[in-house]
Design an enzyme around this catalytic site. Structure first.
Site, PDB file in Angstrom:
ATOM      1  N   SER A   3       0.785  -1.416  -0.079  1.00 16.13           N
ATOM      2  CA  SER A   3      -0.219  -0.050  -0.047  1.00 16.13           C
ATOM      3  C   SER A   3       0.977   1.272  -0.005  1.00 16.13           C
ATOM      4  O   SER A   3       2.203   1.080   0.164  1.00 16.13           O
ATOM      5  CB  SER A   3      -0.911   0.046   1.119  1.00 16.13           C
ATOM      6  N   LYS A   4       0.268   2.399  -0.065  1.00 11.06           N
ATOM      7  CA  LYS A   4       0.919   3.660  -0.158  1.00 11.06           C
ATOM      8  C   LYS A   4       1.775   3.713   1.004  1.00 11.06           C
ATOM      9  O   LYS A   4       2.907   4.434   1.011  1.00 11.06           O
ATOM     10  CB  LYS A   4       0.132   4.968  -0.291  1.00 11.06           C
ATOM     11  N   ARG A   5       1.496   3.294   2.210  1.00 10.94           N
ATOM     12  CA  ARG A   5       2.349   3.183   3.416  1.00 10.94           C
ATOM     13  C   ARG A   5       3.845   2.843   3.136  1.00 10.94           C
ATOM     14  O   ARG A   5       4.827   3.090   4.013  1.00 10.94           O
ATOM     15  CB  ARG A   5       1.767   3.008   4.471  1.00 10.94           C
TER      16      ARG A   5
END
Length: 515
Positions: free
Chosen positions: A252-254
């Site tokens: 994910s973006k994290r």
């Protein structure tokens, strides 16, 4: 359907994630390996989230990634249109066909009623599914209510007890029909549900193999139920493993960059990303070679070598691969790709002329081994574009060259010997070396360095380290042999941030250091 046909069917609701990019790549490799057809279909029935700008970006990113397709919204084909929003009449017609056959029925339940059923099932510890209450209505009553203007969805009757298929990645896979419920085909506003639209489209577009992420495994039973209702032959299914981050959670973006646009903005070369993603969940025969050209990938790709266990995205591995491809890239291409990064840093201005591009090739050759992607380039070349003798004299790591006797002695001699090079009797001979493939400034630097070595008795690091600091303002970096011509040639170019020549740097350093 004699010819193999696959499709990549993204939704234009955001940027292309690496998981979708890998799915597109595997479909492309599979089609090209078998001499088949790749269809690009835009699934834009999510009216609120689908945007034209995302579709344009999607096409641009896929082309940048190095993929092409045989049919699609931008190139047409025999099975047009290739946007689901332009196929609503087809979905309505086939929905009516299922109702007429008794395989589907109108559903008048409100959102509140459906949510109440869902909560009741959850409280009872059951898998939520539609109760089928509207299936009990007679066809005449349901048709009359629709004719009177009452809003209604269309649901499929699930009559099979189980669904099973031989997945080309996961093997034999099965689901009980009891957990599915009667899925919605057409919503009350006429928009098709995902599982309904893809079946209609895949059948009409003659798709033979559906290669997609394993998050779609649970959708497959509903789709198989539709194929049975229409008495259509379903395609073969291959569900690709999930891509995880280093912490084994879904990427994910994290975790950092996750979209093609992110990697493009970082300066990752498309061939590096393509090669890397191909190895996430697939391996070539033998598994000893990791650098594979598009031709190699096409020749070796097979679904038999796709693994079902999740793949872990390793940014360091991608950076390693990108370093390889940057070194292998033609110098002029790499120089052109680096321009936007240096323009944003204020070091270049567009348009960039041929002499500047040629010089930029030399700059990249000097710093390439120190960067993993092009967005690191501005930091790597800062010593070329930015020189401030005051910072050198006062810097924690660099001021020792003026404070310590040994380095100071070297610099005094070097600065003195480098003055008025053109007037030295040996300088004319150095000009001839340039015609033989050398560079006069590099040769002059070597000549002066030898003189300073004789004069001071210093050699190796004791000789060259003070000179490096005085010329670059850094204690480490590219070879001075490469930097000297870069400084000299750069000083002759018209740049937003003028490059200082060796002489200019030494004069500034001598003035500030009072040498």
């Amino acid at each position: 359907m004699n010819k193999l046909r696959v499709r990549f069917a993204p939704s234009p609701t955001g940027y292309v994630h690496v998981g979708n990019a890998r799915t597109a790549l595997f479909n492309w490799l599979f089609a090209r390996h078998h001499g088949g057809v790749l269809v690009l279909r835009i699934e834009d029935t999510d009216v609120q989230r689908s945007k034209e700008e995302y579709e344009r970006q999607l096409l641009e990113d896929l082309h940048w990634f190095g993929l092409d397709w045989d049919e699609g919204p931008d190139c047409g084909g025999e099975h047009a249109p290739y946007r689901q929003s332009e196929r609503r009449d087809l979905y309505a017609r086939y929905g009516q066909q299922l109702i007429d056959q008794g395989c589907a029925y109108y559903c008048f339940c409100s959102a509140e009623q459906l949510e109440a059923e869902r909560q009741e099932a959850l409280k009872a510890g059951r898998q939520p599914k539609y109760s089928g209450r509207c299936q009990k209505l007679s066809r005449e009553e349901a048709t009359a209510r629709v004719a009177a203007g009452e809003a209604a969805a269309v649901r499929l009757k699930i009559v099979d007890e189980s669904f099973a298929w031989r997945d080309l990645v996961h093997g034999l896979t099965s689901f009980s029909g009891e957990v599915i419920g009667d899925p919605i085909l057409l919503r009350s506003d006429g928009h098709p549900a995902y599982n309904y639209a893809v079946v209609i489209d895949d059948h009409l577009m003659e798709i033979t193999h559906v290669i997609r992420g394993d998050d779609h495994i649970s959708n497959t039973p509903r789709q198989l139920a539709l194929y049975r209702a229409f008495d259509w032959q379903p395609p073969e299914f291959a569900h690709l493993s999930t891509i995880l981050g280093p912490d084994r959670a879904r990427l994910s973006k994290r975790h950092g960059a996750t979209a093609l646009q992110n990697f493009r903005d970082m300066g990752i070369l498309p061939e590096a990303l393509r090669n890397y993603l191909a190895l996430l969940g697939w391996s070539p025969a033998g598994g000893t070679t990791e650098i594979l050209s598009p031709a190699d990938l096409v020749a070796q790709f097979s679904l038999e070598r796709v693994i079902k266990s999740p793949a872990v995205f390793d940014a360091e591995k991608l950076h390693w691969m990108n370093r390889h491809y940057m070194k292998a890239s033609p110098p002029r291409r790499l120089a052109e790709l680096s321009v936007p990064f240096l323009v944003r840093a204020g070091y270049l201005a567009e348009p960039v002329d041929a002499p500047t591009l040629a010089w930029l090739e030399r700059v990249l050759d000097a710093v390439l081994k120190n960067i993993s992607h092009l967005s690191e380039l501005p930091d790597a070349v800062r010593l070329v574009f930015e020189y401030d003798a005051k910072s050198v004299i006062s810097g924690e790591e660099t001021r020792h060259v003026i404070e310590d006797a040994g380095p100071r002695e070297v610099l005094i001699h070097f600065i003195e010997d480098f003055k008025d090079l053109e007037k030295r009797p040996w300088y004319a001979r150095l000009q001839a070396s340039a015609e033989a493939g050398g560079h006069p400034s590099s040769a002059a630097f070597r000549h002066v360095a030898k003189d300073v070595q004789r004069e001071t008795g210093k050699k190796g690091k004791d000789l060259f380290h003070p000179v490096r600091v005085a010329l670059t303002g850094a204690v480490s970096g590219p070879e001075l042999e490469k930097l000297i011509p870069i400084f000299e040639e750069g000083a002759k170019l018209s740049l937003p941030r003028p490059v200082k020549s060796v002489t200019q740097r030494l004069r500034e350093f001598a003035a500030v250091a009072k040498l």
